[in-house]
Design a protein around this motif. Structure first.
Motif, PDB file in Angstrom:
ATOM      1  N   ARG A   3       0.887  -1.398  -0.133  1.00 45.65           N
ATOM      2  CA  ARG A   3       0.083   0.177  -0.156  1.00 45.65           C
ATOM      3  C   ARG A   3       0.931   1.229  -0.086  1.00 45.65           C
ATOM      4  O   ARG A   3       0.368   2.124  -0.739  1.00 45.65           O
ATOM      5  CB  ARG A   3      -1.082   0.047   1.389  1.00 45.65           C
ATOM      6  N   PHE A 207      -0.848  -5.625   2.477  1.00 46.21           N
ATOM      7  CA  PHE A 207      -1.793  -5.350   1.193  1.00 46.21           C
ATOM      8  C   PHE A 207      -0.773  -5.616   0.258  1.00 46.21           C
ATOM      9  O   PHE A 207       0.028  -4.752  -0.279  1.00 46.21           O
ATOM     10  CB  PHE A 207      -2.229  -3.924   1.096  1.00 46.21           C
ATOM     11  N   THR A 208      -0.690  -6.703  -0.423  1.00 45.60           N
ATOM     12  CA  THR A 208       0.261  -7.102  -1.368  1.00 45.60           C
ATOM     13  C   THR A 208      -0.268  -7.014  -2.802  1.00 45.60           C
ATOM     14  O   THR A 208      -1.743  -6.836  -3.028  1.00 45.60           O
ATOM     15  CB  THR A 208       0.749  -8.516  -1.413  1.00 45.60           C
ATOM     16  N   LYS A 211      -3.665  -5.339  -4.627  1.00 38.78           N
ATOM     17  CA  LYS A 211      -4.757  -5.290  -3.597  1.00 38.78           C
ATOM     18  C   LYS A 211      -4.544  -3.893  -2.766  1.00 38.78           C
ATOM     19  O   LYS A 211      -5.584  -3.382  -2.493  1.00 38.78           O
ATOM     20  CB  LYS A 211      -4.687  -6.458  -2.388  1.00 38.78           C
TER      21      LYS A 211
ATOM     22  N   ASP B 141      -8.841 -11.823  -4.318  1.00 44.74           N
ATOM     23  CA  ASP B 141      -7.795 -11.965  -3.168  1.00 44.74           C
ATOM     24  C   ASP B 141      -8.259 -11.105  -2.080  1.00 44.74           C
ATOM     25  O   ASP B 141      -7.399 -11.177  -1.045  1.00 44.74           O
ATOM     26  CB  ASP B 141      -6.359 -11.726  -3.606  1.00 44.74           C
ATOM     27  N   LEU B 142      -9.109 -10.455  -2.153  1.00 48.27           N
ATOM     28  CA  LEU B 142      -9.903  -9.550  -1.166  1.00 48.27           C
ATOM     29  C   LEU B 142     -10.292 -10.422   0.037  1.00 48.27           C
ATOM     30  O   LEU B 142     -10.921 -11.609  -0.179  1.00 48.27           O
ATOM     31  CB  LEU B 142     -10.900  -8.884  -1.504  1.00 48.27           C
TER      32      LEU B 142
END
Lengths: 432, 160
Positions: A3, A207-208, A211, B141-142
């Motif tokens: 992120r 958060f990769t 995402k 993927d969430l």
């Protein structure tokens, strides 16, 4: 991409369209005046210090890292003074600057908060000073951030307070033309980096990949569906990119805390006190962000209310801590030889004791009697030899604590741009 | 809002609660769900932390946990930053039991409705419902944690 990198990339893409080339100094334009240095560190020293025990060395030189002099510490209290490591400085800090010995906190009640407000705003205070509301006139942080062109980011201005009692509110004022938009980042590291808090906050949600972008987009979607006329009470705001830099630094320090690396990083045999810990965290912050304006306070000597020998010991520890801070500054690329440090107690202490005896039979000292000694303080201005007069002592009266704000403004080149009336004057005698 | 509408929302939340078998996650707290979602007051900092804990854990925040959050909050000047950190810490705590991502994927529509009810104290609009269901379906993927983070850091969550 996490992120942080997502935000950084997005910010950079936007900034790339509008920002001109940044000068090697890291600045874009100067304010009206010319700068003498690019960094100022102001240390509000220790929490009510009498000139008798500091610069006049009535009980010997309790501050050998900062002050010239070899007089021995009085034998009756010497056993209460903790041994500090050798000063990291080759000569006392005083030799690298100008010492004002007849400085005054000349107006206002002789309380810690009044002293802090006067020092950080350059304005006198009265008994009407509110402890609940922010001061009505701008702080040095707001003056600095607003009266530069372009205006300075919050990441450049830090208020590092020893405690959370009253002091957090000093990072910005209630003035309608200044306020949170121009405030300093505030941190009380002794509280914020407690083990339990560090242990709780040290991890981020991972958060990769894409995402991070998805999360920001989903949040933007929710925000787009909500309107409110109420203003968020967010205090000061860093830009998203700076917020991520600050968060990353916080994580690093939190991991040091939980890894047991911050217990006694200076290797003091008797351990570090909370003033020294505050300075340690200030050093970590300075090394990371190289702020243009940093203010840090110490409060340990206030034990003088009930323990005179403890007061002397705290003074001795604060002396070592400040010399350590200066050494760190001089070993930090970007800060070395481009920083002025101002060290000043916010108030003094009473001449007449309060009859409370410590283990050595010494009587304790308050600071609220209106006793003239409460107003006697010192001010040490240290800095590069081309800017600051070296090993100079100014004994003549005249300097006041409200002079520090205009002096900082002059050092950073924006004193002529301040539209607010300041009662103090630039400490010209400290300059070459 | 009509009584029947409110009852339907509560029933819907209760069904989700039962289907997921996680009473602590879908507890609606003491503030009633409003269909129009009107929010006119900014949560105080203490209210925010207290409500965030209750929304996630389904119980009142213990004094020691509240004190930790309070000290962290007042020790740092950028309040949005520190709130983000606190929310992440709450979501990452080993004490928190979230519904599984399989349960989320098994009934996305109910998950969206219960998330709106829990965090925003309202129903999603028809458009919001469709948007979120599509987003969760598309972005495989969430996780539940990610989505809760989004809800708890949006502006609407700062108001009541």
């Amino acid at each position: 991409m996490d992120r942080r990198n997502f935000i950084k990339r997005a910010t950079a893409a936007t900034a790339g369209m509008v920002l001109p080339t940044i000068l090697p100094s890291g600045r874009l334009f100067a304010a009206t005046g010319s700068r003498k240095v690019n960094h100022v560190v102001f240390c509000l020293f220790a929490g009510g210090v009498r000139s008798l025990e500091s610069i006049w060395q009535n009980d010997g030189n309790l501050m050998p890292a900062m002050l010239n002099g070899n007089s021995s510490i009085s034998s009756d209290i010497s056993g209460s003074i903790d041994a500090m490591p050798s000063s990291p400085l080759s000569s006392p800090l005083q030799t690298q600057g100008t010492l004002f010995t007849s400085f005054k906190y000349d107006q206002g009640p002789t309380g810690h908060f009044n002293g802090h407000v006067a020092a950080l705003t350059g304005q006198h205070t009265t008994n009407a000073l509110s402890l609940r509301n922010r001061f009505p006139l701008p702080t040095i942080f707001e003056l600095y951030r607003k009266h530069n062109s372009p205006q300075m980011a919050a990441k450049n201005a830090w208020w590092i307070s020893k405690s959370n009692v009253l002091y957090p509110s000093l990072n910005y004022s209630a003035h309608p033309n200044y306020g949170a938009s121009f405030g300093a980042n505030h941190i009380a590291p002794n509280s914020f980096f407690k083990y339990a808090i560090s242990n709780s906050l040290q991890h981020d949600i991972d958060f990769t990949a894409t995402k991070a972008e998805d999360v920001e987009n989903l949040k933007a979607y929710l925000n787009s569906n909500f309107n409110s006329t109420v203003t968020l009470n967010d205090g000061i705001r860093n830009s998203p990119a700076h917020r991520d830099e600050i968060t990353a630094w916080m994580k690093t320090v939190q991991q040091q805390v939980t890894g047991g690396l911050t217990g006694n990083p200076w290797g003091i045999t008797s351990g570090m006190n909370s003033d020294q810990k505050n300075l340690y965290f200030a050093e970590e912050l300075i090394k990371e962000f190289k702020p243009e304006l940093t203010v840090v306070n110490l409060t340990g000597v206030d034990t003088a209310h009930s323990n005179f020998s403890g007061y002397c010991n705290a003074l001795h520890r604060a002396d070592y801590g400040v010399s350590h801070l200066w050494d760190t500054i001089q070993n930090t690329p970007g800060m070395a030889n481009d920083t002025v440090m101002i060290v000043m107690p916010e108030i003094g202490r009473n001449l007449v004791d309060n009859n409370i005896l410590d283990a050595n039979g010494r009587p304790a000292l308050d600071h609220t009697s209106g006793d003239p000694m409460c107003r006697d303080i010192f001010c040490l201005v240290a800095g590069p030899s081309q800017v600051i007069a070296q090993n100079k002592v100014v004994n003549s009266p005249g300097g006041r604590s409200v002079d520090v704000v205009p002096t900082i403004a002059n050092l950073l080149g924006f004193d002529l741009d301040i539209p607010i009336a300041l009662p103090g004057s630039v400490l010209q005698e400290a300059f070459q | 809002m009509t009584t029947s509408k409110l009852s339907a929302i509560v029933l819907m939340a209760s069904m989700t609660l039962l289907s997921c078998n996680r009473n602590d996650i879908y507890d609606l707290g003491t503030i009633k769900v409003m269909a129009d979602g009107e929010k006119v007051s900014l949560k105080s900092d203490l209210q925010f932390m207290t409500m965030a804990y209750r929304d996630l854990y389904g119980v009142d925040v213990p004094p020691d946990a509240l004190d930790l959050m309070r000290v962290a909050y007042i020790s740092f000047g950028d309040k949005a930053l520190v709130i983000d950190e606190i929310v992440q810490a709450l979501l990452l705590s080993s004490d928190l039991t979230l519904i599984s991502n399989q349960d989320l994927r098994a009934d996305i529509a109910s998950f969206v409705q219960s998330s709106y009810a829990t965090f925003l104290l309202r129903e999603p609009s028809a458009f919001e419902q469709v948007y979120w269901v599509n987003q969760i379906q598309d972005k495989t993927d969430l996780t539940v944690r990610d989505i809760y983070y989004v809800f708890m850091t949006c502006e609407e969550y700062r108001y009541y």
